[in-house]
Each structure stands twice: as structure tokens, then as C-alpha cells.
Design a protein around this motif. Structure first.
Motif, PDB file in Angstrom:
ATOM      1  N   UNK A  86     -37.529  28.590  64.571  1.00 35.37           N
ATOM      2  CA  UNK A  86     -35.835  28.932  64.305  1.00 35.37           C
ATOM      3  C   UNK A  86     -35.928  26.763  63.495  1.00 35.37           C
ATOM      4  N   UNK A  87     -36.379  25.805  64.420  1.00 31.78           N
ATOM      5  CA  UNK A  87     -35.660  24.638  63.507  1.00 31.78           C
ATOM      6  C   UNK A  87     -36.443  24.903  62.593  1.00 31.78           C
ATOM      7  N   UNK A  88     -38.071  24.990  62.762  1.00 26.12           N
ATOM      8  CA  UNK A  88     -38.489  24.582  61.443  1.00 26.12           C
ATOM      9  C   UNK A  88     -38.876  25.547  60.438  1.00 26.12           C
ATOM     10  N   UNK A  89     -37.675  27.139  60.768  1.00 22.30           N
ATOM     11  CA  UNK A  89     -37.030  27.699  59.341  1.00 22.30           C
ATOM     12  C   UNK A  89     -35.951  27.244  59.002  1.00 22.30           C
ATOM     13  N   UNK A 130     -27.290  25.136  58.277  1.00 22.85           N
ATOM     14  CA  UNK A 130     -26.631  24.087  59.505  1.00 22.85           C
ATOM     15  C   UNK A 130     -27.778  24.651  60.782  1.00 22.85           C
ATOM     16  N   UNK A 131     -27.916  25.755  60.715  1.00 22.20           N
ATOM     17  CA  UNK A 131     -28.449  26.701  62.335  1.00 22.20           C
ATOM     18  C   UNK A 131     -29.410  27.510  62.046  1.00 22.20           C
ATOM     19  N   UNK A 132     -30.036  28.282  62.523  1.00 17.21           N
ATOM     20  CA  UNK A 132     -31.114  29.267  62.825  1.00 17.21           C
ATOM     21  C   UNK A 132     -31.277  29.758  63.520  1.00 17.21           C
ATOM     22  N   UNK A 133     -31.389  31.158  64.095  1.00 22.22           N
ATOM     23  CA  UNK A 133     -30.947  31.459  65.068  1.00 22.22           C
ATOM     24  C   UNK A 133     -31.706  32.955  65.125  1.00 22.22           C
ATOM     25  N   UNK A 134     -33.048  32.995  65.998  1.00 22.77           N
ATOM     26  CA  UNK A 134     -34.387  34.356  66.204  1.00 22.77           C
ATOM     27  C   UNK A 134     -33.354  34.881  67.354  1.00 22.77           C
ATOM     28  N   UNK A 135     -32.606  36.405  66.913  1.00 23.58           N
ATOM     29  CA  UNK A 135     -31.492  37.248  67.825  1.00 23.58           C
ATOM     30  C   UNK A 135     -32.594  37.983  68.402  1.00 23.58           C
ATOM     31  N   UNK A 149     -30.146  34.720  62.355  1.00 21.99           N
ATOM     32  CA  UNK A 149     -28.651  34.758  62.080  1.00 21.99           C
ATOM     33  C   UNK A 149     -28.610  33.657  61.377  1.00 21.99           C
ATOM     34  N   UNK A 150     -28.515  33.222  60.590  1.00 22.71           N
ATOM     35  CA  UNK A 150     -28.326  31.928  59.055  1.00 22.71           C
ATOM     36  C   UNK A 150     -26.861  31.221  59.437  1.00 22.71           C
ATOM     37  N   UNK A 151     -26.425  30.011  59.849  1.00 26.61           N
ATOM     38  CA  UNK A 151     -24.957  29.306  59.393  1.00 26.61           C
ATOM     39  C   UNK A 151     -25.758  28.732  58.832  1.00 26.61           C
ATOM     40  N   UNK A 152     -24.419  28.050  57.346  1.00 25.68           N
ATOM     41  CA  UNK A 152     -24.529  27.340  56.012  1.00 25.68           C
ATOM     42  C   UNK A 152     -22.671  27.473  55.610  1.00 25.68           C
ATOM     43  N   UNK A 153     -23.626  26.032  54.836  1.00 25.63           N
ATOM     44  CA  UNK A 153     -22.070  25.342  54.509  1.00 25.63           C
ATOM     45  C   UNK A 153     -22.435  25.022  53.010  1.00 25.63           C
ATOM     46  N   UNK A 154     -21.669  25.405  52.310  1.00 34.27           N
ATOM     47  CA  UNK A 154     -21.534  24.364  50.751  1.00 34.27           C
ATOM     48  C   UNK A 154     -21.036  23.182  50.943  1.00 34.27           C
ATOM     49  N   UNK A 155     -21.598  22.090  50.283  1.00 38.42           N
ATOM     50  CA  UNK A 155     -21.626  20.745  50.437  1.00 38.42           C
ATOM     51  C   UNK A 155     -21.357  20.308  49.414  1.00 38.42           C
ATOM     52  N   UNK A 212     -20.155  29.189  57.041  1.00 39.76           N
ATOM     53  CA  UNK A 212     -21.022  31.187  56.605  1.00 39.76           C
ATOM     54  C   UNK A 212     -21.431  31.197  57.531  1.00 39.76           C
ATOM     55  N   UNK A 213     -21.554  32.668  58.034  1.00 41.27           N
ATOM     56  CA  UNK A 213     -23.004  32.989  59.147  1.00 41.27           C
ATOM     57  C   UNK A 213     -22.916  34.633  58.790  1.00 41.27           C
ATOM     58  N   UNK A 214     -23.924  34.888  58.435  1.00 40.88           N
ATOM     59  CA  UNK A 214     -25.036  36.324  58.333  1.00 40.88           C
ATOM     60  C   UNK A 214     -26.199  36.822  58.497  1.00 40.88           C
ATOM     61  N   UNK A 215     -26.428  37.549  58.771  1.00 43.11           N
ATOM     62  CA  UNK A 215     -27.742  37.700  59.918  1.00 43.11           C
ATOM     63  C   UNK A 215     -28.497  38.598  58.532  1.00 43.11           C
ATOM     64  N   UNK A 216     -30.044  38.045  59.084  1.00 47.82           N
ATOM     65  CA  UNK A 216     -30.453  38.924  58.411  1.00 47.82           C
ATOM     66  C   UNK A 216     -31.007  40.584  58.622  1.00 47.82           C
TER      67      UNK A 216
END
Length: 285
Positions: free
Chosen positions: A174-177, A193-198, A124-130, A102-106
Motif C-alpha cells: 500500500x505504501x509503495x502504491x 494521501x493514503x492507499x489501503x488494500x481492502x 480504497x484511495x484517499x486523495x486531495x487537490x493541492x 476525497x475517497x473512492x473504491x477501486x
């Protein structure tokens, strides 16, 4: 992030759930007398109303989903699926969890950097339930909690960086976040899974100041290059003058070449070269 690290966090979260579900009375799943009576009553109702109740007892779980069944308020056997599951109406509560990313915009955050510059940053942050069990039992709304902690983490991390560091080290930030968010959300069964500064938006006044600084720097470099070119041209002219002074006929040939170039342009101007020695004779008279 290594798979063994995720597996260790998954096992740790599962142990926490087991500890929470095991009270002083032991890990009984509705083992009390009231629970047994309710289950027997439900089974009798299913048998009496069969096959009409079959649609209430069968649940389908998709490939990208996992199901968690609560029987009399307690979890039965952890996460289940995909496939067809059997539940007991009036006793079991059926909850499905989406396992896809799932992705969402900060939303844009107004942040004061380390060097006291106000900027607007969104990501933008990408995450999933494990771990579906932990996701349902440890937090009320895991998605909302992840979004809130992502906003807070973004503001906190940007406040420790200067504007130059922010513009140059966006990938490192982004990696540290991502690491910070995963450490906070793994106890909720969520893997970031991933964080990107837009985008990084600067104030208009700062943009004009930076543009003026860049323009002044370009003009200074242009003037230096022009001065260096003039210096090289003067040196070349000096060397040419020294060569022509050693051979007087070279100067006359240069006169003739200049006349040839002027005549080739088809203009009405006619130039007659006059030696300077002759002009000097007239000037003395």
C-alpha cells in the motif's frame, strides 16, 4: 510525505502553468483591443443595470474551496478564496475546486500473481487537490484520471508479487502504491494521501486446498504431541515399576488404593486381589 516535498511539487506545477499561459505575445490577460472593448462594454452594462447585476458579480467561496477565474480564457491571479470574489459577467469564467480529501473504491481487479495464482483484489484511495490551477488546466477530469491510474497501478504492482508476499506485506504494498500514484498525479495538482488494500479474494479451489493443507498440518502436530505424551507416560510407568519392585509392600498398598477408588463409585463390582505367586502355584499343579 515531507511538507517541503509537497511545496516543491506545488511550485513546480505552478511554474508549468505560468509557462503554458505565457505565449509569444507575453502574459497578457485579454490585453488585445477586442478584450479591452469587451471589458469596457461589460463594465458599462454593470453600471447601467446596477444594482440588479450585483448578484451576478459577487461570488462566495467556502472555506474548503478555492476559485479560479478565467478572464477571456486566461487565468487571473491564480487560485483565490475563501471569501467574496468580484467577477465581470460575460468576460470572466468562474470555476470552484473542492480542497477536501476525497475517497473512492477501486473495483475488484482480477490479477495473476507472480506464482500464477488468480486472485481478486480491491482497494480504497484517499486523495486531495493541492493546486487548483494545475488541477483545472493540466487535465480534463482529474478525478477520473486518478481513478484510472489507480486501477492500472494496482494491477501492475500485484503482478510482481507472489501470493505469500501479497498476504504478508499488504502494508508495504500500500505504501509503495501511494508513492507511485503521487508521482503520477502530482502534475495534475493531486496529492494521494493514503492507499489501503481492502480485501484479497482467493478462488474456492485454492481455499479448499489451503484449508486441507492446514488441517493435515494440525493433525500431524497432534499425532506428534500424542506420541510424545505416550513416551513420557511409559517412562513414568517404568520408573514406578522399578520403585515398586524394590518394595513389595508398595504393591499391596497400591492394590488397596485401587479397591478404595472402586468402592467409592458405589457399583456392584467386587474385586479381590490375588497375588501372582499364588496363581503360579495353581498353574503348576
Amino acid at each position: 510525505m515531507p511538507l517541503n516535498k509537497i511545496g516543491a511539487d506545488n511550485n513546480e506545477a505552478a511554474e508549468e502553468v505560468v509557462d503554458d499561459n505565457t505565449g509569444e505575445d507575453g502574459p497578457s490577460c485579454g490585453s488585445g483591443l477586442c478584450g479591452i472593448l469587451l471589458m469596457l462594454l461589460s463594465v458599462v452594462i454593470i453600471i447601467v443595470t446596477f444594482p440588479f447585476t450585483i448578484w451576478s458579480c459577487l461570488k462566495i467561496v467556502a472555506e474548503y474551496e478555492r476559485a479560479v477565474i478565467f478572464r477571456l480564457g486566461r487565468i487571473v491571479g491564480g487560485a483565490k478564496g475563501p471569501g467574496i470574489l468580484w467577477v465581470i459577467p460575460c468576460v470572466d469564467t468562474f470555476r470552484k475546486v473542492d480542497m477536501r480529501t476525497v475517497s473512492f473504491n477501486i473495483p475488484p481487479q482480477e490479477v495473476l500473481t507472480k506464482d500464477s495464482v488468480t486472485i481478486m483484489v480491491d482497494a480504497v484511495v484517499y486523495y486531495r487537490v493541492f493546486n487548483p490551477v494545475v488541477n483545472l488546466t493540466q487535465v480534463e477530469d482529474a478525478n477520473m484520471a486518478t481513478q484510472m491510474i489507480a486501477q492500472t497501478t494496482l494491477r501492475n504492482m500485484l503482478g510482481t508479487k507472489s501470493l505469500a508476499e501479497l498476504l504478508m506485506d499488504r502494508e508495504e504494498m500500500a505504501e509503495n502504491m501511494e508513492v507511485v500514484l503521487y508521482d503520477a498525479s502530482k502534475h495534475w495538482g493531486i496529492k494521494v494521501e493514503r492507499v489501503e488494500l481492502k480485501d484479497v479474494k482467493l478462488p474456492q479451489s485454492l481455499q479448499r486446498a489451503m484449508a486441507a493443507e492446514a488441517e493435515a498440518s494440525r493433525e500431524a502436530r497432534a499425532k506428534v504431541i500424542a506420541a510424545e505424551g505416550e513416551m513420557k507416560a511409559s517412562r513414568a510407568l517404568k520408573e514406578a515399576a522399578e520403585v515398586m519392585s524394590q518394595s513389595p509392600s508398595a504393591l499391596q498398598l497400591r492394590y488397596l488404593q485401587t479397591l478404595s477408588e472402586i468402592a467409592g463409585e458405589k457399583n456392584s463390582t467386587v474385586i479381590f486381589p490375588i497375588p501372582l505367586d499364588m496363581m503360579g502355584t495353581f498353574m503348576r499343579k
